[in-house]
Motif scaffolding. Structure first.
Motif, PDB file in Angstrom:
ATOM      1  N   THR A   1      45.196  47.914  37.464  1.00 36.16           N
ATOM      2  CA  THR A   1      45.035  48.675  38.950  1.00 36.16           C
ATOM      3  C   THR A   1      43.809  49.583  38.983  1.00 36.16           C
ATOM      4  O   THR A   1      43.022  49.902  38.027  1.00 36.16           O
ATOM      5  CB  THR A   1      46.079  50.114  38.227  1.00 36.16           C
ATOM      6  OG1 THR A   1      47.295  49.772  37.916  1.00 36.16           O
ATOM      7  CG2 THR A   1      46.008  50.962  38.753  1.00 36.16           C
TER       8      THR A   1
ATOM      9  N   ASP B   1      44.196  57.690  39.010  1.00 34.23           N
ATOM     10  CA  ASP B   1      43.827  58.904  40.118  1.00 34.23           C
ATOM     11  C   ASP B   1      42.848  60.096  39.917  1.00 34.23           C
ATOM     12  O   ASP B   1      42.550  60.447  40.635  1.00 34.23           O
ATOM     13  CB  ASP B   1      45.067  59.635  40.699  1.00 34.23           C
ATOM     14  CG  ASP B   1      46.263  58.320  41.425  1.00 34.23           C
ATOM     15  OD1 ASP B   1      45.753  57.525  42.190  1.00 34.23           O
ATOM     16  OD2 ASP B   1      47.956  58.838  41.471  1.00 34.23           O
TER      17      ASP B   1
ATOM     18  N   GLU C   1      48.531  54.785  36.939  1.00 35.87           N
ATOM     19  CA  GLU C   1      48.275  55.468  38.302  1.00 35.87           C
ATOM     20  C   GLU C   1      47.313  56.749  37.485  1.00 35.87           C
ATOM     21  O   GLU C   1      46.651  57.392  38.613  1.00 35.87           O
ATOM     22  CB  GLU C   1      49.024  55.105  39.098  1.00 35.87           C
ATOM     23  CG  GLU C   1      48.942  54.424  40.157  1.00 35.87           C
ATOM     24  CD  GLU C   1      50.362  52.947  39.156  1.00 35.87           C
ATOM     25  OE1 GLU C   1      51.209  54.125  37.912  1.00 35.87           O
ATOM     26  OE2 GLU C   1      50.796  52.306  39.875  1.00 35.87           O
TER      27      GLU C   1
END
Length: 269
Positions: free
Chosen positions: A111, A234, A230
């Motif tokens: 990711t 983020d 994530e």
């Protein structure tokens, strides 16, 4: 009397909500402070990550420090053998790979943050005029770092003829060693990221080495996280965006002469 009671009631409710907000904010900060951003990096990959007089320095490490500072996190900078990065990430020994980490071709394995550096793979040779083009590398000894983007690029189908033309591909642990070998004449060229190449040339002197005009491939760097993480991605991206907007990102890039390579695009919401 009734009116005064209502006013007091409203004040009490407002006070209660304010108190709860402070408590929740405090809890969030405490939680953040208990989190450690453990950054896996190659300690011999200047200007992105390296050791100087016992201190970890580099563009990526400065970015990571600033992100951790702004989020109230602890930070651990962990030098790793580059070929163990996947195992350490999966084992939780590090929670991100942040050190000139190429995204291209790896999008399904990690990711990633958004790209923040445009990079190119190039060939560095001695500045003696003997090697001027890729064709001159025929039969020559070319050094490259293990598990590097340059090595991956050379193994691509489009570069098969170039790779097969070398007399030997010398896979080494560190680029610093490769440049020492190049200077001594033990190898004839080094396949490498352009940012690292420029850093080494600046340190050792422009009269010793040069970058060939031809390029192997173009790529972009991103911060790599465990596939599916994530949330951490983020949070880091949000802070990087803040740093881009307030100029801190560019200021750090200028410190390492990388201002021409950075990507400062922040998507509009």
């Amino acid at each position: 009397m009734k009116k005064g009671f209502i006013v007091k009631k409203i004040v009490a409710i407002v006070t209660l909500f304010a108190t709860l907000s402070l408590v929740l904010a405090s809890c969030g900060n405490d939680k953040d402070k208990n989190f450690t951003l453990t950054v896996g990096f190659d300690s011999s990959f200047p200007p992105y990550g390296y050791v100087e007089k016992g201190e970890y320095k580099g563009f990526d490490l400065d970015l990571a420090r600033e992100v951790a500072k702004r989020r109230g996190w602890k930070i651990e900078l962990k030098p790793i053998d580059w070929d163990t990065k996947d195992a350490q990430l999966k084992a939780g020994q590090i929670n991100c790979i942040w050190n000139g980490f190429t995204m291209n071709g790896r999008e399904d394995k990690y990711t990633f943050s958004r790209p923040y550096i445009d990079n190119t793979q190039v060939m560095v040779v001695r500045n003696d005029g003997k090697i001027k083009t890729f064709a001159d590398l025929k039969g020559k000894k070319v050094a490259v770092q293990t598990d590097s983007s340059a090595l991956a690029a050379l193994k691509e189908e489009e570069h098969k003829d170039l790779l097969n033309s070398f007399g030997k591909l010398d896979i080494q642990k560190e680029y610093v060693t490769s440049f020492t070998a190049l200077e001594a004449g033990a190898v004839d060229a080094v396949a490498i990221d352009i940012g690292v190449a420029k850093d080494q040339i600046n340190k050792k002197g422009n009269d010793k080495f040069k970058i060939l005009d031809e390029t192997i491939s173009k790529e972009q760097y991103g911060v790599g996280f465990l596939k599916g993480n994530e949330k951490l991605r983020d949070e880091v991206q949000e802070t990087l965006d803040e740093m881009i907007k307030d100029g801190t990102f560019k200021k750090i890039a200028e410190k390492y002469n990388l201002q021409d390579a950075i990507i400062e695009t922040v998507p509009s919401k």
